[in-house]
Design an enzyme around this catalytic site. Structure first.
Site, PDB file in Angstrom:
ATOM      1  CE  LYS A 193       9.025   2.924  -0.539  1.00 43.12           C
ATOM      2  NZ  LYS A 193       8.133   3.339   0.554  1.00 43.12           N
ATOM      3  CD  GLN A 246       6.536   1.307   3.237  1.00 43.89           C
ATOM      4  OE1 GLN A 246       7.439   2.069   2.931  1.00 43.89           O
ATOM      5  NE2 GLN A 246       5.546   1.029   2.412  1.00 43.89           N
ATOM      6  CG  ASP A 301       7.636   8.685   2.748  1.00 44.63           C
ATOM      7  OD1 ASP A 301       7.647   8.431   1.524  1.00 44.63           O
ATOM      8  OD2 ASP A 301       7.599   7.818   3.634  1.00 44.63           O
TER       9      ASP A 301
HETATM   10  N1  GUN Z   1       2.929   3.022   2.266  1.00 44.65           N
HETATM   11  C1  GUN Z   1       2.400   3.075   1.023  1.00 44.65           C
HETATM   12  N2  GUN Z   1       3.027   4.030   0.292  1.00 44.65           N
HETATM   13  C2  GUN Z   1       3.964   4.579   1.094  1.00 44.65           C
HETATM   14  C3  GUN Z   1       4.924   5.605   0.904  1.00 44.65           C
HETATM   15  O1  GUN Z   1       5.040   6.230  -0.148  1.00 44.65           O
HETATM   16  N3  GUN Z   1       5.719   5.873   1.972  1.00 44.65           N
HETATM   17  C4  GUN Z   1       5.606   5.222   3.146  1.00 44.65           C
HETATM   18  N4  GUN Z   1       6.420   5.561   4.145  1.00 44.65           N
HETATM   19  N5  GUN Z   1       4.718   4.265   3.352  1.00 44.65           N
HETATM   20  C5  GUN Z   1       3.904   3.947   2.333  1.00 44.65           C
END
Ligand code: GUN
Length: 288
Positions: A52, A96, A119
């Site tokens: 990311k 995350q 998110d």
């Molecule tokens: N863990 C797995 N997928 C995601 C996501 O799209 N965002 C976040 N913050 N954590 C994750």
């Protein structure tokens, strides 16, 4: 059979975003800024967050990676969230998941300012998504919808079977596919671990979206000819490569693809789309 190429499509989207960033900075403004919080040192999570942050650089965004100890208290993490909410130099941020067991994830996600919640996990944003109001749509379901849209896959009036009811993928994508919009307007069945005789359902499906994390779950004898298959599984399967694993989806691609009209590969399908949509949400947070 057409491959829904998430790698190419995500690169197209990233190029569009990079173009917007150029215009923004040419006007003398700072670029959009995404922050990512990671707690602990889980290998897979570190890999995702790293991707990311790298993607931010690629499109010209600023990015900040905040690595916190596995032992951080819930209170300390809430303070960090408050700090990010109040920092005007950061347009959007993510925490995350999964978080360590001693931390209540819901409590943390509820503390994120909905206007910075790129998110789309905050109940305010999830609710707006369900009501078809403008909001941040979670990156993975958003990526699936974008992929179907860009390949002009017909969803209206179709029967979509979603497998898996997670808060992050299965449930939101089931809502998006049933919304009065395009893509959408689909008749949705949401199957999960308690569903009986799942094959009876998948055999009737025009579109199957599998978000289970169970390799080879969807097999050739479970799908009808012409089916559209979206594979959201990402399981690390041990192999002899240098990394020691490869990423596999939920679908027996080799055999199911022979019966499909459209199908996403793993890797290179939904995965790369997720990152592109997170960037899109961050751009939206900046422009607000
Ligand atoms: N863990 C797995 N997928 C995601 C996501 O799209 N965002 C976040 N913050 N954590 C994750």
């Amino acid at each position: 059979m057409t491959i829904l190429d998430g790698k190419k499509t995500s690169n197209d989207i990233k190029a569009e975003i990079a173009e917007s960033v150029k215009e923004i900075t040419a006007n003398g403004s700072r670029p959009p800024h995404l922050a990512a919080v990671i707690v602990g040192d889980d290998g897979a999570s570190l890999t995702y967050v790293g991707s990311k942050v790298r993607a931010c650089k690629k499109v010209g965004f600023d990015s900040t990676l905040i690595k916190l100890s596995e032992n951080i208290s819930e209170q300390e993490l809430l303070l960090k969230v408050k700090e990010l909410n109040e920092n005007d130099a950061i347009d959007g941020y993510i925490v995350q998941l999964p978080l360590p067991k001693h931390i209540d994830s819901q409590k943390i996600l509820m503390a994120v300012d909905p206007d910075k919640d790129v998110d789309g996990f905050h109940p305010t944003n999830f609710g707006k998504m369900a009501l078809n109001l403008p909001t941040f749509i979670s990156a993975t379901p958003y990526g699936i919808m974008e992929l179907l849209d860009r390949y002009n896959v017909e969803t209206s009036g179709k029967h979509t079977v979603v497998i898996g009811r997670s808060d992050i993928v299965g449930r939101p994508v089931s809502i998006l596919m049933s919304r009065k919009s395009n893509p959408g307007n689909s008749t949705v069945t949401l199957a999960h671990s308690r569903t009986r005789n799942i094959k009876e359902l998948t055999l009737q499906a025009d579109i199957i979206i599998s978000a289970l994390g169970s390799p080879n779950f969807v097999t050739e004898n479970m799908v009808k000819d012409g089916v559209v298959v979206v594979d959201v599984g990402i399981t690390r399967a041990k192999d002899d490569s240098k990394k020691g694993y490869k990423i596999v989806g939920d679908v027996d691609y080799e055999n199911v693809s022979k019966k499909s009209s459209f199908i996403t590969p793993v890797p290179g399908g939904v995965g790369p789309m997720t990152i592109a949509m997170l960037l899109k949400n961050t751009l939206q947070a900046f422009l607000k």
